[in-house]
Design a protein around this motif. Structure first.
Motif, PDB file in Angstrom:
ATOM      1  N   ILE A  94       0.645  -1.396  -0.205  1.00 15.30           N
ATOM      2  CA  ILE A  94      -0.026  -0.008   0.384  1.00 15.30           C
ATOM      3  C   ILE A  94       1.583   1.361   0.130  1.00 15.30           C
ATOM      4  O   ILE A  94       1.590   0.923   0.520  1.00 15.30           O
ATOM      5  N   GLY A  95       0.667   2.111  -1.501  1.00 10.22           N
ATOM      6  CA  GLY A  95       1.090   3.816  -0.998  1.00 10.22           C
ATOM      7  C   GLY A  95      -0.130   4.469  -0.303  1.00 10.22           C
ATOM      8  O   GLY A  95      -1.094   4.771  -1.024  1.00 10.22           O
ATOM      9  N   ALA A  96      -0.100   4.282   0.543  1.00 11.52           N
ATOM     10  CA  ALA A  96      -1.121   5.549   1.795  1.00 11.52           C
ATOM     11  C   ALA A  96      -1.518   6.807   0.911  1.00 11.52           C
ATOM     12  O   ALA A  96      -1.101   7.443   0.926  1.00 11.52           O
ATOM     13  N   ILE A  97      -2.653   6.812   0.805  1.00 10.94           N
ATOM     14  CA  ILE A  97      -3.249   8.595   0.328  1.00 10.94           C
ATOM     15  C   ILE A  97      -2.858   9.002   1.679  1.00 10.94           C
ATOM     16  O   ILE A  97      -3.368  10.149   1.973  1.00 10.94           O
ATOM     17  N   SER A  98      -3.490   8.484   2.717  1.00  4.94           N
ATOM     18  CA  SER A  98      -3.575   8.862   4.597  1.00  4.94           C
ATOM     19  C   SER A  98      -2.677   7.955   4.717  1.00  4.94           C
ATOM     20  O   SER A  98      -2.800   6.698   4.942  1.00  4.94           O
ATOM     21  N   VAL A  99      -1.926   8.877   6.066  1.00  6.22           N
ATOM     22  CA  VAL A  99      -1.421   7.765   6.984  1.00  6.22           C
ATOM     23  C   VAL A  99      -2.196   7.683   8.432  1.00  6.22           C
ATOM     24  O   VAL A  99      -1.572   6.348   8.798  1.00  6.22           O
ATOM     25  N   GLU A 100      -3.440   7.661   8.427  1.00  2.02           N
ATOM     26  CA  GLU A 100      -4.616   7.236   9.615  1.00  2.02           C
ATOM     27  C   GLU A 100      -5.266   6.926   9.050  1.00  2.02           C
ATOM     28  O   GLU A 100      -6.626   6.061   9.710  1.00  2.02           O
ATOM     29  N   TRP A 162       7.257  27.978   0.087  1.00  3.09           N
ATOM     30  CA  TRP A 162       7.021  26.390   0.266  1.00  3.09           C
ATOM     31  C   TRP A 162       6.013  25.424  -0.076  1.00  3.09           C
ATOM     32  O   TRP A 162       5.112  25.746  -0.049  1.00  3.09           O
ATOM     33  N   PHE A 163       6.162  24.204  -0.510  1.00  2.61           N
ATOM     34  CA  PHE A 163       5.093  23.859  -2.040  1.00  2.61           C
ATOM     35  C   PHE A 163       5.071  22.039  -0.884  1.00  2.61           C
ATOM     36  O   PHE A 163       5.393  21.400  -2.062  1.00  2.61           O
ATOM     37  N   PRO A 164       4.646  22.156  -0.236  1.00  4.71           N
ATOM     38  CA  PRO A 164       4.612  20.199  -0.069  1.00  4.71           C
ATOM     39  C   PRO A 164       4.369  19.039   0.241  1.00  4.71           C
ATOM     40  O   PRO A 164       4.938  18.192  -0.504  1.00  4.71           O
ATOM     41  N   GLY A 165       2.791  19.706  -1.076  1.00  2.44           N
ATOM     42  CA  GLY A 165       2.272  18.322  -1.631  1.00  2.44           C
ATOM     43  C   GLY A 165       0.558  18.777  -0.582  1.00  2.44           C
ATOM     44  O   GLY A 165       0.891  18.764  -0.093  1.00  2.44           O
ATOM     45  N   PRO A 166       0.095  17.472  -1.116  1.00  3.55           N
ATOM     46  CA  PRO A 166      -1.169  17.571  -0.193  1.00  3.55           C
ATOM     47  C   PRO A 166      -1.165  17.400   1.399  1.00  3.55           C
ATOM     48  O   PRO A 166      -0.239  16.346   1.838  1.00  3.55           O
ATOM     49  N   LYS A 167      -1.699  18.041   1.914  1.00  2.00           N
ATOM     50  CA  LYS A 167      -2.210  17.995   3.764  1.00  2.00           C
ATOM     51  C   LYS A 167      -1.711  17.337   4.564  1.00  2.00           C
ATOM     52  O   LYS A 167      -1.184  16.736   5.198  1.00  2.00           O
ATOM     53  N   ASN A 168      -2.875  16.244   3.860  1.00  2.00           N
ATOM     54  CA  ASN A 168      -2.402  15.260   5.209  1.00  2.00           C
ATOM     55  C   ASN A 168      -1.644  13.685   4.675  1.00  2.00           C
ATOM     56  O   ASN A 168      -2.345  13.026   5.521  1.00  2.00           O
ATOM     57  N   ALA A 169      -1.127  13.735   3.478  1.00  2.00           N
ATOM     58  CA  ALA A 169      -0.422  12.784   3.141  1.00  2.00           C
ATOM     59  C   ALA A 169       0.842  12.252   4.948  1.00  2.00           C
ATOM     60  O   ALA A 169       1.691  13.521   4.788  1.00  2.00           O
ATOM     61  N   GLY A 196      -1.681  21.257  -1.901  1.00  2.00           N
ATOM     62  CA  GLY A 196      -2.466  20.689  -2.646  1.00  2.00           C
ATOM     63  C   GLY A 196      -1.963  19.563  -3.596  1.00  2.00           C
ATOM     64  O   GLY A 196      -0.859  19.476  -3.040  1.00  2.00           O
ATOM     65  N   ASP A 197      -2.852  18.561  -4.123  1.00  2.00           N
ATOM     66  CA  ASP A 197      -2.923  17.939  -4.661  1.00  2.00           C
ATOM     67  C   ASP A 197      -1.840  17.152  -5.832  1.00  2.00           C
ATOM     68  O   ASP A 197      -1.672  18.943  -6.558  1.00  2.00           O
TER      69      ASP A 197
END
Length: 332
Positions: A94-100, A162-169, A196-197
């Motif tokens: 699994i390459g997870a969308i969400s850590v939890e 700074w553009f880290p990516g999608p916030k909840n990943a 952002g995505d």
């Protein structure tokens, strides 16, 4: 292959040891493995796709891949995993969308005797069997240290967006923390942070918004590979290519071209093709009762114009012309 092995596994302080990784020559049987990734919108996950499929063919196993369509599609990824569990595969990667957001499904898989490998993005479930993942905290930190050297050389304060990516990943949270830790107490100021995505349209809009506010004072755009690739064209269109520099905090073919052409300064690579290969090898080892590393990843390499010709890009990039393959059904 020289790798980092987390000792103890999954520790948060990045305690690691260097070890040699020797892959299996062949699987004992054509195990049925199901893989779930967030999307195939950028070439990072295309490299993962290639690594998974190529390693499955080499080992002689059955492997199928499903992508959810983006980081906003947690419900889709959950449905995909639930459907797979009902079919009783031998193992999941699994390459997870969400850590939890998948923890209950990982627990269910473990209860049913189905091992789960956490690939790249991070899962907080205690029931994962193993993890093939570089710490994105390390990736963010490497970029921060690179910028510190750049700032010291220019001998004036540096302003970055700074553009880290999608916030909840999970990988974004880790990368964000690593980057901010690395530039603490330095003359580098983050003037704007935009989550952002990792689709090019989404990142392009975020960049435009930031430039509308900060183009006159900004020194560097720092962000995902997609951010960096989009920024090349946007800065050119706005006539800002000579003024604002670009750094990515992970790698892709667009970043590779940008560094080669002098449009992007640098990027660390977590070598996703190798991470995918390792995850595939590890799950076979688990199923066959062989020794395996519970938390392992290739060593991060920072690439810029000084080493781009000598660096092995096949560890990171799918072959030119490769298109997504979603299943391999090998017979021993």
């Amino acid at each position: 292959l020289e790798v980092d092995v987390w000792t103890p596994p999954f520790n948060e302080t990045m305690q690691r040891q260097s070890q040699q990784y020797t892959p299996l020559k062949k699987a004992q049987k054509p195990w049925n493995i199901r893989v779930f990734i967030p999307h195939l919108k950028d070439a990072y996950w295309l490299g993962v796709n290639f690594g998974l499929i190529d390693e499955a063919r080499r080992l002689g196993i059955r492997l199928s891949i499903q992508e959810a369509g983006g980081y906003g599609q947690l419900a889709v990824q959950r449905q995909q995993i639930e459907a797979a569990l009902s079919e009783k595969p031998d193992g999941l990667i699994i390459g997870a969308i969400s850590v939890e957001g998948l923890n209950d499904l990982v627990a269910r898989a473990a209860d049913e005797g189905i091992p789960v490998i956490d690939l790249i993005n991070g899962l907080s479930a205690k029931q994962i069997a193993a993890r093939s993942a570089v710490s994105f905290r390390d990736m963010g930190s490497q970029v921060g240290r690179y910028l510190q050297k750049l700032q010291a050389a220019q001998q004036r304060p540096m302003k970055v967006a700074w553009f880290p990516g999608p916030k909840n990943a999970g990988w974004v949270q880790a990368g964000d923390a690593g980057f901010k830790e690395a530039i603490q107490d330095s003359a580098i100021e983050i003037v704007d942070t935009r989550y952002g995505d990792t689709g090019s349209a989404a990142q392009g809009k975020l960049i435009d918004d930031v430039l509308d506010r900060h183009a006159d004072t900004l020194d560097v755009i720092v962000g995902t590979a997609v951010t960096a690739e989009a920024a090349v064209n946007i800065l050119r269109t706005r006539g800002l290519s000579g003024k604002i520099k670009i750094v990515a905090y992970y790698y892709g073919p667009g970043v590779h071209r940008g560094i080669s052409r002098g449009q992007i300064l640098a990027a660390p690579s977590d070598r996703p093709v190798l991470q995918a290969r390792i995850a595939t090898d590890v799950i076979v080892r688990i199923l066959e009762g062989q020794d395996y590393f519970r938390h392992v990843a290739p060593k991060v390499v920072v690439v810029d114009r000084s080493n781009i010709r000598s660096w092995d890009a096949t560890s990171t990039l799918a072959p030119r012309g490769f298109t997504p393959i979603f299943s391999v059904n090998e017979q021993q």
